[in-house]
Design a protein around this motif. Structure first.
Motif, mmCIF file in Angstrom:
data_model
loop_
_atom_site.group_PDB
_atom_site.id
_atom_site.type_symbol
_atom_site.label_atom_id
_atom_site.label_comp_id
_atom_site.label_asym_id
_atom_site.label_seq_id
_atom_site.Cartn_x
_atom_site.Cartn_y
_atom_site.Cartn_z
ATOM 1 N N THR A 36 0.945 -0.892 0.134
ATOM 2 C CA THR A 36 -0.151 0.644 -0.399
ATOM 3 C C THR A 36 0.767 1.252 -0.216
ATOM 4 O O THR A 36 0.064 2.309 -0.594
ATOM 5 C CB THR A 36 -0.729 0.316 0.962
ATOM 6 O OG1 THR A 36 -0.074 0.024 2.204
ATOM 7 C CG2 THR A 36 -2.473 -0.960 1.339
ATOM 8 N N ARG A 85 3.751 1.550 -1.160
ATOM 9 C CA ARG A 85 4.758 1.847 -2.617
ATOM 10 C C ARG A 85 3.247 2.278 -4.138
ATOM 11 O O ARG A 85 3.917 3.180 -4.418
ATOM 12 C CB ARG A 85 5.156 0.479 -3.174
ATOM 13 C CG ARG A 85 5.201 0.201 -4.673
ATOM 14 C CD ARG A 85 7.110 0.545 -4.988
ATOM 15 N NE ARG A 85 7.842 0.142 -6.361
ATOM 16 C CZ ARG A 85 7.729 1.389 -7.359
ATOM 17 N NH1 ARG A 85 6.965 1.676 -7.009
ATOM 18 N NH2 ARG A 85 7.835 0.576 -8.311
ATOM 19 N N PHE A 86 2.232 1.419 -3.487
ATOM 20 C CA PHE A 86 1.469 1.283 -5.130
ATOM 21 C C PHE A 86 -0.118 1.571 -4.588
ATOM 22 O O PHE A 86 -0.730 2.075 -5.244
ATOM 23 C CB PHE A 86 1.073 -0.100 -5.351
ATOM 24 C CG PHE A 86 2.327 -0.275 -5.511
ATOM 25 C CD1 PHE A 86 2.821 0.448 -6.660
ATOM 26 C CD2 PHE A 86 2.458 -1.800 -5.177
ATOM 27 C CE1 PHE A 86 4.339 -1.030 -7.206
ATOM 28 C CE2 PHE A 86 4.490 -2.310 -5.666
ATOM 29 C CZ PHE A 86 4.347 -2.066 -6.685
ATOM 30 N N GLY A 87 -0.035 2.609 -3.251
ATOM 31 C CA GLY A 87 -1.139 3.010 -2.933
ATOM 32 C C GLY A 87 -2.757 2.023 -2.469
ATOM 33 O O GLY A 87 -2.417 1.027 -2.848
ATOM 34 N N HIS A 88 -3.256 2.837 -1.615
ATOM 35 C CA HIS A 88 -4.579 1.688 -1.378
ATOM 36 C C HIS A 88 -5.494 0.737 -2.270
ATOM 37 O O HIS A 88 -5.619 1.924 -3.616
ATOM 38 C CB HIS A 88 -5.469 2.316 -0.034
ATOM 39 C CG HIS A 88 -5.036 2.072 1.303
ATOM 40 N ND1 HIS A 88 -4.371 0.582 2.297
ATOM 41 C CD2 HIS A 88 -3.603 3.362 1.632
ATOM 42 C CE1 HIS A 88 -3.937 1.475 3.131
ATOM 43 N NE2 HIS A 88 -3.537 2.191 3.079
ATOM 44 N N TYR A 102 -4.976 -1.117 -7.434
ATOM 45 C CA TYR A 102 -3.602 -0.814 -6.998
ATOM 46 C C TYR A 102 -3.872 0.662 -8.040
ATOM 47 O O TYR A 102 -2.870 0.537 -9.255
ATOM 48 C CB TYR A 102 -2.338 -1.397 -6.640
ATOM 49 C CG TYR A 102 -2.029 -1.851 -5.567
ATOM 50 C CD1 TYR A 102 -2.463 -1.643 -4.572
ATOM 51 C CD2 TYR A 102 -3.016 -3.180 -5.777
ATOM 52 C CE1 TYR A 102 -2.072 -2.747 -3.342
ATOM 53 C CE2 TYR A 102 -2.746 -4.125 -4.655
ATOM 54 C CZ TYR A 102 -2.434 -4.421 -3.496
ATOM 55 O OH TYR A 102 -2.634 -4.593 -2.281
ATOM 56 N N PRO A 103 -3.606 1.773 -7.372
ATOM 57 C CA PRO A 103 -4.371 3.058 -8.478
ATOM 58 C C PRO A 103 -2.468 2.958 -8.984
ATOM 59 O O PRO A 103 -2.641 3.697 -9.733
ATOM 60 C CB PRO A 103 -3.289 4.258 -7.021
ATOM 61 C CG PRO A 103 -4.648 3.755 -5.849
ATOM 62 C CD PRO A 103 -4.277 2.502 -5.733
ATOM 63 N N GLU A 104 -1.271 2.561 -8.221
ATOM 64 C CA GLU A 104 0.048 3.128 -9.031
ATOM 65 C C GLU A 104 0.453 1.933 -10.074
ATOM 66 O O GLU A 104 1.554 2.031 -10.773
ATOM 67 C CB GLU A 104 1.100 3.030 -7.953
ATOM 68 C CG GLU A 104 1.501 4.862 -6.878
ATOM 69 C CD GLU A 104 1.328 5.632 -8.119
ATOM 70 O OE1 GLU A 104 2.670 5.365 -8.815
ATOM 71 O OE2 GLU A 104 0.468 6.440 -7.892
ATOM 72 N N LYS A 152 -2.905 2.708 -13.592
ATOM 73 C CA LYS A 152 -2.576 4.353 -14.073
ATOM 74 C C LYS A 152 -1.709 4.086 -15.285
ATOM 75 O O LYS A 152 -2.444 4.932 -16.569
ATOM 76 C CB LYS A 152 -1.793 5.126 -13.287
ATOM 77 C CG LYS A 152 -0.153 4.739 -12.895
ATOM 78 C CD LYS A 152 0.586 5.915 -12.530
ATOM 79 C CE LYS A 152 2.462 5.362 -12.921
ATOM 80 N NZ LYS A 152 3.155 5.754 -11.466
ATOM 81 N N ASN A 199 -8.688 -0.532 3.252
ATOM 82 C CA ASN A 199 -9.454 0.782 3.047
ATOM 83 C C ASN A 199 -10.469 0.972 2.130
ATOM 84 O O ASN A 199 -11.504 2.275 2.842
ATOM 85 C CB ASN A 199 -8.008 1.639 2.424
ATOM 86 C CG ASN A 199 -8.051 2.662 3.112
ATOM 87 O OD1 ASN A 199 -8.124 2.930 4.562
ATOM 88 N ND2 ASN A 199 -7.758 3.637 1.398
#
Ligand code: FS2
Ligand code: SF4
Length: 543
Positions: free
Chosen positions: A212, A214-217, A269-271, A274, A371
């Motif tokens: 989380t 590094r790559f976001g929740h 994961y947001p990262e 994207k 989350n």
């Protein structure tokens, strides 16, 4: 050979002629001897810590060495020979540096000079039953070692993402050393196995922080199950960092990247999401790769377990990286600073035909990790209070080839409309594409993530218990778990360490649990095997 560490072990008792997983006797023997050498390294690392000496290289190696012996990770004999030598060299260097005197057992292991010699040594120091051995002590020690293999997998994943804890490593070394303590009785060995569950909770917490951080929740995300016309790469296993690097390197090349098996939840994961060329999910769980991989028209990257013998033309388009390995399959090694060059995978994808046309095969939702779920906790609590949600099920764990695993599909299909199913790990492929509808906007099927995200499910349960001011055992929550390999053993030990009772486990019980050890688990934790009928279990759970 003798191996009984996983659920598909031959005849439910042990693989003795060849592994059902494809592991041959030579690799089995080398894995046994690597484990033995790593236990010896752990003994010395534990003693060195008492003298204030910590060696980060040893800490990392112990975890990697144990992870390499997890089911379906590495089948390449050459790599095991190298690792056995490294384990012993690291042990000797650390003993000298810390002034640790001679220790018995694995800590004084001298590996044979060749593979035949190592195979002979494995007959003495491997996992096969020995004359006069106490079956219950053996069972508890093996449960501890197999559980530590799972812990090591989580710790290794976490370390790759920069999340390490010297205390976690200290506890792993201490537990490894304790497996060699012949003064421990049944009660102490049971406590040792449960301690592995406690250690695992910390390892999973670190991995959760790594992923989380590094790559976001993860956020709720719809993942297409079809494909786009164009070149294609399929990524399987569990490692998010490998996927991230591959996505960066393959951007702008006309390639679409797809997930397979346990990589499905990475779309949340947001990262990672994207990247516009990170398109969708292809196929189902690991045991179907023999059919699904030959049909995939692009390159395939295995980042971790579960790899199987490549079938059809798979051998010409598959790559391994990290600890996963198959003899003859090209391996992408780690470069300086943890960077990997996935150029060969990308070149292979460009050389292969890819998908000729777009195809829509529907979609599934992922991204319901702690989350996201706790972000709507108020809504969930209200739904429970109003009676709209009557019960939660955690139907989670590994998949496998046994027909008995259809139980999990049937179970989820038959859960009443006023119940919610949380799921994680590859066992979800038995029902991941079922439309269970929603309860007041809350989907009835919530994908928490990979087996590596069990921490997230635990946090959700703990938070719900907090909100209702009760213990996890008092929640309207039932755990119906499927196990296959040793990460599942570690998670189960964590749940027991947390005092969770009434877990249903299937499709069969571990061969390494002796009748007396099983009795202790049943008496203390009310753990039970799944029955032959999902209907019967649902009726028993819901009264
Ligand atoms: Fe599944 Fe295999 Fe996740 Fe296990 S892909 S059974 O080793 O790690 O769960
Ligand atoms: Fe058998 Fe499982 Fe061991 Fe493979 S890992 S050899 S299938 S018990």
């Amino acid at each position: 050979m003798f191996c009984y560490q996983c659920e598909q072990t031959a005849k439910g008792s042990g693989c003795t002629v060849g592994g059902v997983c494809g592991k041959n006797p030579q690799v089995a023997a080398l894995q046994d001897m690597l484990t033995y050498a790593v236990i010896g390294l752990g003994q010395v690392a534990h003693a060195a810590r008492q003298k204030g000496v910590i060696d980060p290289e040893v800490d990392r190696f112990v975890c990697a060495g144990l992870f390499a012996t997890l089911t379906n990770v590495d089948f390449d004999p050459d790599r095991f020979v190298v690792w056995i030598g490294q384990a012993v060299a690291l042990r000797k260097a650390l003993a000298q540096k810390a002034g640790v005197g001679p220790l018995p057992g694995p800590a004084s292991f001298e590996p044979a000079a060749d593979v035949a010699g190592l195979e002979a040594q494995s007959k003495i120091w491997g996992f096969a039953p020995l004359e006069g051995q106490d079956p219950d002590a053996r069972s508890l020690i093996h449960l501890t070692i197999f559980g530590l293999r799972g812990v090591a997998a989580y710790a290794d994943h976490a370390a790759i993402l920069g999340q390490e804890d010297p205390e976690l490593y200290a506890q792993i070394h201490a537990a490894l050393a304790a497996t060699q303590d012949t003064t421990l009785g049944a009660a102490e060995l049971t406590a040792l196995a449960l301690k592995v569950g406690e250690i695992n909770l910390r390892a999973m917490e670190l991995l959760d922080a790594g992923n989380t951080g590094r790559f976001g929740h993860p956020v709720p995300t719809s993942v297409p199950l079809g494909h786009k016309a164009g070149k294609a790469i399929l990524v399987s296993g569990h490692d998010l960092e490998d996927l991230a690097q591959l996505l960066e390197q393959s951007a702008g090349k006309g390639i679409f990247v797809y997930t397979h098996g346990e990589m499905l939840p990475t779309h949340g994961y947001p990262e990672l999401k994207k990247h516009p060329h990170f398109y969708g999910h292809y196929g189902t769980a690991w045991q179907n790769q023999g059919k699904e991989f030959p049909e995939f028209p692009g390159a395939i990257l295995m980042t971790t377990n579960c790899i199987q013998r490549p079938k059809g033309d798979t051998g010409e388009k598959i790559f391994t990286t990290g600890l996963v390995g198959w003899p003859g399959v090209p391996h992408i090694a780690e470069g300086p600073g943890g960077k990997k060059d996935f150029g060969p995978v990308i070149e292979k994808a460009l050389a292969l035909p890819g998908f000729a046309a777009d195809e829509d095969k529907g979609s599934v939702m992922v991204g319901f990790a702690r989350n996201a779920v706790l972000g709507v906790a108020d809504k969930i609590i209200e739904a429970v209070k109003s009676g709209a949600i009557k019960h939660f099920f955690l139907v989670a764990g590994c998949d496998g080839a046994k027909p008995g695993r259809n139980y999990y599909t049937e179970f989820v299909e038959k859960t009443p409309a006023d119940t919610v199913v949380l799921t994680l790990a590859c066992g979800k492929f038995r029902f991941f594409d079922k439309n269970l509808g929603d309860i007041g906007g809350i989907p009835r099927l919530l994908d928490v993530g990979q087996c590596n995200d069990a921490y997230s499910a635990i946090q959700i349960a703990v938070a719900l218990a907090g909100a209702f001011n009760c213990g996890v055992n008092d929640l309207p929550l039932s755990m119906v778990l499927s196990w296959y390999e040793q990460k599942a053993c570690a998670i189960l030990l964590t749940l027991l360490h947390l005092g969770i009772k009434g877990i249903r486990l299937g499709p069969s019980l571990p061969a390494f649990i002796s009748p007396n050890v099983l009795k202790v688990l049943v008496d203390n934790f009310d753990i039970k095997p799944i029955s032959a009928s999902a209907d019967e279990d649902l009726k028993a759970i819901l009264g």
